[in-house]
Design an enzyme around this catalytic site. Sequence first.
Site, PDB file in Angstrom:
ATOM      1  CB  SER A 282      32.204  14.313 -20.093  1.00 41.63           C
ATOM      2  OG  SER A 282      32.325  15.956 -21.101  1.00 41.63           O
ATOM      3  CE  LYS A 288      32.958  10.778 -23.075  1.00 40.57           C
ATOM      4  NZ  LYS A 288      33.929  10.413 -23.849  1.00 40.57           N
ATOM      5  CD  GLU A 295      39.409   6.205 -18.536  1.00 40.22           C
ATOM      6  OE1 GLU A 295      39.784   6.321 -20.068  1.00 40.22           O
ATOM      7  OE2 GLU A 295      38.152   6.278 -18.350  1.00 40.22           O
TER       8      GLU A 295
END
Length: 463
Positions: A282, A288, A295
């Site tokens: 991130s 992160k 996804e």
Amino acid sequence: MSDKSSNQMWGGRFAAGPDAIMEAINASIGFDKRMASQDIAGSRAHAAMLAAQGIVTPSDAEAMREGLLTVLSEIETGEFAFSTALEDIHMNVEARLKEVIGEPAGRLHTGRSRNDQVATDFRLWVRDQLDAAVSGLEALMRALLAQAEAGADWVMPGFTHLQTAQPVTWGHHMMAYVEMFARDLSRVRDARERMNESPLGAAALAGTSFPIDREMTAEALGFDRPMANSLDAVSDRDFALEFLSVASISAMHLSRFAEELVIWSSAQFRFVTLSDRFSTGSSIMPQKKNPDAAELIRAKVGRIFGANVALMMVMKGLPLAYSKDMQEDKEQVFDAADNWMLALAAMEGMVKDMTGNRANLEAAASAGFSTATDLADWLVRTLGLPFRDAHHVTGSLVALAEQKGCDLPDLSLEDMQSVHAAITADVFDVLGVHNSVASRTSFGGTAPVRVREQIALWKEVLG
Ligand code: ARG
């Protein structure tokens, strides 16, 4: 001769060329150039057959063969100038062939039409993709097998309703996907066998009066036989729909696994660690590590389903035989194929690289009263209780454990006996998760011994 600006391929009866908007809506070259090599293969087979049947001279056929090879190499090297005015790949190739070899190029279209030409090209293209899907699926299955083998006896929670149900083995969970992708593979093979017939020679819709040899072109293009009905040959796209259906089912499997990887890689689960190579960070939250590949697989599947529905809609209202609507078949299939292949490769990469976190899996497997069914089964087997009564007793024991804030194996024998006096210390043997999975030896069950048998079988199949 008609006005010079009319189409050089079909403009004989036209006094003027098309409006720019007409050209824009009509042209398919922007996408059907992806079928260039299939188009040239089809033309080469057709040219050789025309000569073999005495429909064109051997020297014309030789000129066509050489010219088509030149055009192919121009396309492959990127020198070829595609023209929207020439609408599609078929006319682009033929027009260039005319420039390269002159007059004999005009004889190539004898006894055929763009209708059987496009049906042939597209079948060849879809057939290549089915073959690529076989490799993609097999590679993914091999990656899953390696994971299954590494953790054939690792325990993890098995879920129903995403609530802890019973302990299962990691190997068993991986092998569940091997079974799913194996069925996808078998659907791919079925589809290929059904679609491998040649439309070439169906001509526009009715066949031709030239003495063509459809067996010869079918064989040259690797088809099993020519299609038996010319109307059907030029007007059905069921082979493309079958490709999209098979792709959709396989994509659904990929998406379910992707969803599991998203959940499993979260800080709350920590069942797996995805490799850096298949994760992203991130830009604002330094801690992160995101499962973007999973996804994106989950999301891309929507495009594949969409393509399937879109082509169904294109086809459902068309009278026989060809209608221009069918030109809308290709982009859907190209996009679905690209994304299916990419999703298969990304999943294979993720599975190969991921690490199952054995300790976390085992800790999670023991939580949530996952061996309650084992306890109920013990009451049936050892104390002779009817299963319904055993279910009830176990429910009371779970409630007791919940009240005490502990798990089933942490209850004392006295606690157990306060619910059912006949319970003995042996009961603790079945409350451990390893014993639980080891006991499930029924065919298809989660016991490591059964899982290892399945791994061995699939290793043999995949070589
Ligand atoms: N570009 C057309 C397609 O993709 C080729 C066939 C054109 N046939 C015709 N009769 N206009 O379907």
